[in-house]
Design a protein around this motif. Structure first.
Motif, PDB file in Angstrom:
ATOM      1  N   PRO A 143       0.852  -0.998  -0.084  1.00 36.98           N
ATOM      2  CA  PRO A 143      -0.001   0.074  -0.037  1.00 36.98           C
ATOM      3  C   PRO A 143       0.820   1.190   0.037  1.00 36.98           C
ATOM      4  CG  PRO A 143      -0.919  -1.624   1.608  1.00 36.98           C
ATOM      5  CD  PRO A 143       0.485  -2.228   1.107  1.00 36.98           C
ATOM      6  N   ARG A 144       1.930   1.323   0.775  1.00 40.65           N
ATOM      7  CA  ARG A 144       2.881   2.321   0.645  1.00 40.65           C
ATOM      8  C   ARG A 144       3.430   2.511  -0.551  1.00 40.65           C
ATOM      9  NH1 ARG A 144       5.948   3.959   5.786  1.00 40.65           N
ATOM     10  NH2 ARG A 144       7.746   4.008   4.212  1.00 40.65           N
ATOM     11  N   PHE A 145       3.881   1.411  -1.233  1.00 39.66           N
ATOM     12  CA  PHE A 145       4.284   1.579  -2.523  1.00 39.66           C
ATOM     13  C   PHE A 145       3.317   2.060  -3.505  1.00 39.66           C
ATOM     14  CE2 PHE A 145       5.052  -0.206  -6.878  1.00 39.66           C
ATOM     15  CZ  PHE A 145       6.189  -0.037  -7.123  1.00 39.66           C
ATOM     16  N   ASP A 146       2.148   1.779  -3.423  1.00 37.94           N
ATOM     17  CA  ASP A 146       0.975   2.341  -4.199  1.00 37.94           C
ATOM     18  C   ASP A 146       0.845   3.661  -4.268  1.00 37.94           C
ATOM     19  OD1 ASP A 146       0.700  -0.303  -5.447  1.00 37.94           O
ATOM     20  OD2 ASP A 146      -1.096  -0.808  -4.190  1.00 37.94           O
ATOM     21  N   VAL A 147       0.612   4.033  -2.815  1.00 36.92           N
ATOM     22  CA  VAL A 147       0.777   5.577  -2.837  1.00 36.92           C
ATOM     23  C   VAL A 147       1.668   6.416  -3.510  1.00 36.92           C
ATOM     24  CG1 VAL A 147       0.703   7.401  -0.893  1.00 36.92           C
ATOM     25  CG2 VAL A 147      -0.638   5.457  -0.652  1.00 36.92           C
ATOM     26  N   MET A 148       3.087   5.927  -3.008  1.00 40.72           N
ATOM     27  CA  MET A 148       4.146   6.761  -3.713  1.00 40.72           C
ATOM     28  C   MET A 148       4.220   6.530  -5.269  1.00 40.72           C
ATOM     29  SD  MET A 148       7.079   5.701  -0.882  1.00 40.72           S
ATOM     30  CE  MET A 148       8.288   6.849  -1.457  1.00 40.72           C
ATOM     31  N   SER A 149       3.777   5.517  -5.854  1.00 42.60           N
ATOM     32  CA  SER A 149       3.554   5.411  -7.122  1.00 42.60           C
ATOM     33  C   SER A 149       2.566   6.406  -7.767  1.00 42.60           C
ATOM     34  CB  SER A 149       3.062   3.970  -7.472  1.00 42.60           C
ATOM     35  OG  SER A 149       2.970   3.556  -8.902  1.00 42.60           O
ATOM     36  N   ALA A 150       1.346   6.515  -7.151  1.00 40.39           N
ATOM     37  CA  ALA A 150       0.340   7.418  -7.626  1.00 40.39           C
ATOM     38  C   ALA A 150       0.982   8.648  -7.511  1.00 40.39           C
ATOM     39  CB  ALA A 150      -0.840   7.194  -6.602  1.00 40.39           C
ATOM     40  N   LEU A 151       1.545   9.091  -6.461  1.00 39.23           N
ATOM     41  CA  LEU A 151       2.208  10.366  -6.167  1.00 39.23           C
ATOM     42  C   LEU A 151       3.240  10.822  -7.358  1.00 39.23           C
ATOM     43  CD1 LEU A 151       2.021  10.952  -2.448  1.00 39.23           C
ATOM     44  CD2 LEU A 151       0.612  11.879  -4.025  1.00 39.23           C
ATOM     45  N   SER A 152       3.845   9.797  -7.661  1.00 41.14           N
ATOM     46  CA  SER A 152       4.948   9.945  -8.546  1.00 41.14           C
ATOM     47  C   SER A 152       4.784  10.129  -9.928  1.00 41.14           C
ATOM     48  CB  SER A 152       6.022   8.835  -8.590  1.00 41.14           C
ATOM     49  OG  SER A 152       5.301   7.742  -9.091  1.00 41.14           O
ATOM     50  N   ARG A 153       3.181   9.667 -10.164  1.00 44.93           N
ATOM     51  CA  ARG A 153       2.523  10.267 -11.517  1.00 44.93           C
ATOM     52  C   ARG A 153       1.991  11.608 -11.404  1.00 44.93           C
ATOM     53  NH1 ARG A 153       1.158   4.902 -10.537  1.00 44.93           N
ATOM     54  NH2 ARG A 153      -1.247   5.344 -10.279  1.00 44.93           N
ATOM     55  N   GLY A 206      11.406  11.324  -1.055  1.00 43.07           N
ATOM     56  CA  GLY A 206      10.263  10.569  -1.230  1.00 43.07           C
ATOM     57  C   GLY A 206      10.476  10.252  -2.979  1.00 43.07           C
ATOM     58  N   ALA A 207      10.829  10.978  -3.718  1.00 46.53           N
ATOM     59  CA  ALA A 207      10.835  10.474  -5.255  1.00 46.53           C
ATOM     60  C   ALA A 207      11.987   9.616  -5.352  1.00 46.53           C
ATOM     61  CB  ALA A 207      11.017  12.133  -5.880  1.00 46.53           C
ATOM     62  N   ALA A 208      13.479  10.119  -4.793  1.00 48.75           N
ATOM     63  CA  ALA A 208      14.370   9.290  -4.963  1.00 48.75           C
ATOM     64  C   ALA A 208      14.143   7.801  -4.371  1.00 48.75           C
ATOM     65  CB  ALA A 208      15.695   9.935  -4.244  1.00 48.75           C
ATOM     66  N   GLU A 209      13.406   7.889  -3.227  1.00 45.73           N
ATOM     67  CA  GLU A 209      13.507   6.487  -2.600  1.00 45.73           C
ATOM     68  C   GLU A 209      12.363   5.658  -3.525  1.00 45.73           C
ATOM     69  OE1 GLU A 209      13.051   3.167  -0.577  1.00 45.73           O
ATOM     70  OE2 GLU A 209      14.502   4.806  -0.253  1.00 45.73           O
ATOM     71  N   PHE A 210      11.242   6.289  -3.926  1.00 46.27           N
ATOM     72  CA  PHE A 210      10.271   5.582  -5.029  1.00 46.27           C
ATOM     73  C   PHE A 210      11.046   5.355  -6.100  1.00 46.27           C
ATOM     74  CE2 PHE A 210       7.297   5.151  -8.423  1.00 46.27           C
ATOM     75  CZ  PHE A 210       6.873   4.322  -7.737  1.00 46.27           C
ATOM     76  N   ALA A 211      12.187   5.886  -6.572  1.00 44.87           N
ATOM     77  CA  ALA A 211      12.716   5.595  -7.920  1.00 44.87           C
ATOM     78  C   ALA A 211      13.477   4.314  -7.602  1.00 44.87           C
ATOM     79  CB  ALA A 211      13.644   6.817  -8.339  1.00 44.87           C
ATOM     80  N   LEU A 212      14.004   4.181  -6.436  1.00 49.88           N
ATOM     81  CA  LEU A 212      14.696   2.833  -6.294  1.00 49.88           C
ATOM     82  C   LEU A 212      13.726   1.653  -5.976  1.00 49.88           C
ATOM     83  CD1 LEU A 212      17.060   4.116  -3.230  1.00 49.88           C
ATOM     84  CD2 LEU A 212      17.813   3.325  -5.688  1.00 49.88           C
ATOM     85  N   GLN A 213      12.655   1.975  -5.472  1.00 50.14           N
ATOM     86  CA  GLN A 213      11.694   0.842  -5.427  1.00 50.14           C
ATOM     87  C   GLN A 213      10.980   0.537  -6.753  1.00 50.14           C
ATOM     88  OE1 GLN A 213       8.956   2.287  -2.238  1.00 50.14           O
ATOM     89  NE2 GLN A 213      10.291   2.483  -0.695  1.00 50.14           N
ATOM     90  N   ALA A 214      10.740   1.684  -7.454  1.00 48.42           N
ATOM     91  CA  ALA A 214      10.263   1.401  -8.910  1.00 48.42           C
ATOM     92  C   ALA A 214      10.912   0.428  -9.786  1.00 48.42           C
ATOM     93  CB  ALA A 214       9.717   2.855  -9.415  1.00 48.42           C
TER      94      ALA A 214
END
Length: 153
Positions: A39-49, A103-111
């Motif tokens: 769910p955290r990944f999904d939230v960050m993914s939506a915000l990244s878009r 957050g953007a940097a962390e999400f980029a790693l996760q994505a």
């Protein structure tokens, strides 16, 4: 039950088995390798878009979950400095969420890890097969949504 109906039920059961298995592995991998949840990944993914940010209600709509589900996740991501809350001008009750640079940097790693993992799991599917399956599932989803909308009216 007709043979066609049995074939469709078998297809449904196989889809469920595959999706549930992959989802559980993904949940375990995110927890183990990134100390996060799906769910955290999904939230960050939506915000990244949506780099401009999303109101909480918009984010709930994008994710198709309740505001309450998003609020708890947003609270924790905010506490960790991964998202920022921005008041919405003219609406004292509304908040907008936006990924912070951290957050953007962390999400980029996760994505990237997510993409690599999915690519590895589905390596036996050719790009052409993947596109054809995705198109068929999208057409099925659109057909199902049309029927639901017609029934709701």
């Amino acid at each position: 039950m007709s043979n066609a109906a049995k074939d469709r039920v078998r297809l449904w059961l196989r889809l469920l088995k595959v999706v549930r298995g992959l989802e559980q592995e993904l949940r375990d991998t995110l927890r183990r390798e990134h100390n996060t949840t799906l769910p955290r990944f999904d939230v960050m993914s939506a915000l990244s878009r949506h780099p401009e940010g999303l109101k909480m209600s918009q984010l709930s709509g994008v994710l198709r979950v309740s505001n309450g589900n998003v609020t708890g996740i947003a609270d924790r991501l905010s506490e960790e400095g991964l998202v920022q809350r921005i008041p919405v001008p003219g609406d004292r009750r509304a908040m907008m969420l936006r990924l912070t640079p951290q957050g953007a940097a962390e999400f980029a790693l996760q994505a990237q890890a997510h993409e690599d993992w999915i690519n590895e799991k589905l390596r036996g599917v050719s790009p052409e097969e993947a596109r054809a399956m995705a198109a068929r599932l999208q057409a099925f989803a659109a057909q199902t949504e049309e029927k639901e909308n017609a029934n709701a009216q």
